[in-house]
Design an enzyme around this catalytic site. Structure first.
Site, PDB file in Angstrom:
ATOM      1  N   GLY A 134       4.922  -1.222   2.601  1.00  0.00           N
ATOM      2  CA  GLY A 134       4.161  -0.004   2.340  1.00  0.00           C
ATOM      3  C   GLY A 134       5.027   1.233   2.227  1.00  0.00           C
ATOM      4  CG  HIS A 189      -0.224  -0.068   2.533  1.00  0.00           C
ATOM      5  ND1 HIS A 189       0.313   1.037   3.155  1.00  0.00           N
ATOM      6  CD2 HIS A 189       0.040  -1.109   3.355  1.00  0.00           C
ATOM      7  CE1 HIS A 189       0.864   0.690   4.310  1.00  0.00           C
ATOM      8  NE2 HIS A 189       0.722  -0.613   4.441  1.00  0.00           N
ATOM      9  CG  ASP A 190      -0.297   4.260   1.321  1.00  0.00           C
ATOM     10  OD1 ASP A 190      -1.163   5.032   0.876  1.00  0.00           O
ATOM     11  OD2 ASP A 190      -0.486   3.517   2.305  1.00  0.00           O
TER      12      ASP A 190
END
Length: 262
Positions: free
Chosen positions: A139, A121-122
């Site tokens: 992440g 994520h991100d």
């Protein structure tokens, strides 16, 4: 006309260009948008608030747009954005962002993402990045243009991998890799300038020579980081082809949050 295999499931609300091809048993969610000439392999799942650009090739059994592996995630409508002309091979996992960051995971253009790669994520991948099989990004990782991440490598969260750099296979990376640098090992350490990659991309001999000098200042001359920065600034004002890449190297070091590999 969109070519969708009769066993595939496309949920109402999905937006597909008429030239998209979807293979057997693939699943496309309601909030997905897919651009022209993109192909989706059999058994792949494209879900979440995901946008896929044009001319992408997504292999079999890929998982695209899944929920972030973050225990703080509470079903917010975070996103995954994939650009154009990417190759995403079998069993790759690309997750959406979280509200603790920008809320979006970004994959740029012309990237080559091999089998079993995980992008958490991100994360943000630039353009022309190569991620070899089983490379794993936690992440909030940033991978800049033309970087190469070796197979079986693991990258700690919030790490930044600079443009034109290379991370060797089976490496464990916990700090930033400056642009143009080769890193490898557990924990990853610097191993020179990515000379062959720079030659292939048209960097002049003068530019490569300047980057070699910059590398020596950072890693070989026994200088502290602050001392190296002073001499790097002098090197970056020599008035040749090497000024711009050395300036990019300096800017990266100045902006590093986790510190560069040493």
């Amino acid at each position: 006309m969109t070519r969708i295999h009769p066993t595939a499931i496309v949920e109402p609300g999905a937006q597909l260009d008429e030239t998209v091809e979807i293979g057997p048993y693939a699943v496309v969610g309601a909030h997905v948008r897919i651009g022209a000439r993109t192909t989706i392999g059999s058994h792949s799942v494209i879900e979440g608030h995901t946008t896929v650009g044009e001319d992408n090739r997504i292999g079999h059994f890929a998982s695209i747009g899944g929920r972030p592996q973050d225990m703080k995630y509470k079903d917010e409508p975070t996103r995954l954005e994939i650009g154009n002309r990417n190759t995403i091979r079998e069993f790759t996992t690309l997750h959406t962002g979280t509200m603790q960051d920008t809320g979006v995971t970004i994959i740029g253009d012309d990237n080559w993402i091999m089998a079993y790669v995980h992008v958490g994520h991100d994360c943000r991948l630039g353009n022309n990045v190569i991620m070899s099989s089983n490379a794993q990004l936690a992440g909030h990782v940033i991978v800049e243009d033309y970087a190469i991440v070796g197979g079986m490598s693991g990258v700690h969260q919030f790490v930044r991998i600079g443009a034109h750099s290379m991370l060797g296979g089976a490496s464990a990376l916990v700090q930033d890799v400056p642009p143009f640098v080769i890193a490898a090992g557990n924990k990853a350490e610097p191993h020179g300038i990515n000379v062959e990659g720079l030659r292939r991309r048209g960097f002049s001999p003068d530019a490569i020579s300047a980057l070699r000098s910059a590398y020596r200042l950072l890693y070989k001359n026994g200088l502290s980081l602050e001392e190296a920065k002073v001499q790097l600034a002098e090197l970056a004002s020599a008035g040749g082809d090497g000024d711009a890449p050395v300036q990019a190297l300096i800017a990266f070091v100045e902006q590093s949050q986790r510190g560069i590999i040493r």
